[in-house]
Write a protein that holds these residues in place. Sequence first.
Motif, PDB file in Angstrom:
ATOM      1  N   SER A 180      20.513  -4.811   4.189  1.00 39.12           N
ATOM      2  CA  SER A 180      21.261  -5.512   5.236  1.00 39.12           C
ATOM      3  C   SER A 180      22.139  -4.523   6.001  1.00 39.12           C
ATOM      4  CB  SER A 180      22.127  -6.596   4.612  1.00 39.12           C
ATOM      5  OG  SER A 180      23.128  -6.006   3.792  1.00 39.12           O
ATOM      6  N   PRO A 181      22.513  -4.870   7.251  1.00 37.90           N
ATOM      7  CA  PRO A 181      23.398  -3.983   8.021  1.00 37.90           C
ATOM      8  C   PRO A 181      24.700  -3.660   7.301  1.00 37.90           C
ATOM      9  CG  PRO A 181      22.436  -5.632   9.457  1.00 37.90           C
ATOM     10  CD  PRO A 181      22.043  -6.006   8.065  1.00 37.90           C
ATOM     11  N   ASN A 182      25.302  -4.678   6.649  1.00 40.48           N
ATOM     12  CA  ASN A 182      26.561  -4.430   5.933  1.00 40.48           C
ATOM     13  C   ASN A 182      26.364  -3.410   4.820  1.00 40.48           C
ATOM     14  OD1 ASN A 182      28.018  -6.207   7.508  1.00 40.48           O
ATOM     15  ND2 ASN A 182      27.785  -7.928   6.109  1.00 40.48           N
ATOM     16  N   ARG A 183      25.265  -3.514   4.103  1.00 41.17           N
ATOM     17  CA  ARG A 183      24.992  -2.568   3.009  1.00 41.17           C
ATOM     18  C   ARG A 183      24.778  -1.162   3.564  1.00 41.17           C
ATOM     19  NH1 ARG A 183      23.472  -2.767  -2.252  1.00 41.17           N
ATOM     20  NH2 ARG A 183      22.183  -1.061  -3.026  1.00 41.17           N
ATOM     21  N   ILE A 184      24.055  -1.072   4.663  1.00 40.23           N
ATOM     22  CA  ILE A 184      23.797   0.241   5.271  1.00 40.23           C
ATOM     23  C   ILE A 184      25.104   0.876   5.753  1.00 40.23           C
ATOM     24  CG2 ILE A 184      22.679   1.417   7.213  1.00 40.23           C
ATOM     25  CD1 ILE A 184      20.450  -0.669   7.027  1.00 40.23           C
TER      26      ILE A 184
END
Length: 278
Positions: A180-184
């Motif tokens: 996910s974008p948040n994880r990246i």
Amino acid sequence: MVQKSWQRFLQSTSGKIGLILTIAIVLLSLLAPILHPYDPATDRNFTARLKPPSIEHWFGTDGLGRDILVLVWYGMRTSLTVGLISVGIGLVIGLILGLMAGYFRGKFDTVISWVTDILLAFPSILLAIAIVTVTGPSLPSVMLAVGIVQIPIYIRLTRSMVLSLREQEFIQAVKALGASPNRIIFNHIFPSTLSPLIVQATLSIGTATLEAAGLGFLGLGAQPPTPELGTMLADAFKGGYSLTYPWTTIFPGLFITLTVLAFNLLGDGLRDSLDPRS
């Protein structure tokens, strides 16, 4: 990696000097209430007004008979508090906005970049004066004003690093795995931005201290009887003591310079040790 960075830091003369000075300033500020309890509202002695430096008063006394050494001591504590909190405000807000603008791009990035360019177009001290004028002269207002002035610096720095990192192969590989974008952003991009941000934050503490002293000199900072280095300079100039009783301005000015110098030297040392090209 950490050990190599520390070894490089120890090879930097400016970094070691800055670290020693910074530790001394921080320790003195933290220990001030323990080593010398002080009440700014009652600590005055009109019979000892404007005494020159002596064994009893190492830095002399001011127009109210207060010991300048004690005032400088607690003024440094105030300046350091302003510097740390204001840089913290600028760093946190600028980091979040920079990460989002650099990664998601689009209209959000355009708006953030536009606002950043407008804020950077104004001299920082003038922008801080305008903010304090609106919010009212006080120590919290100075922290907020100097913090807001710092925000565009961190937005631009973080955004530029994110724009470079988001195209790297390891980021593309994580995207392909379905992260996910948040994880990246927070697990892969954010850790890679820490080194430049630490260096900038260290340098910014010196800048914030100088700006806070400037606001205090203009009467927009800490209000009496709170001791603050810029306010001490203003009191000496307003009272006409700067030429006749030079110690009233020399020592506050010297410790403003010393604080700024300490964090600048420390920042230079950190930059040399954390630079991946070293």
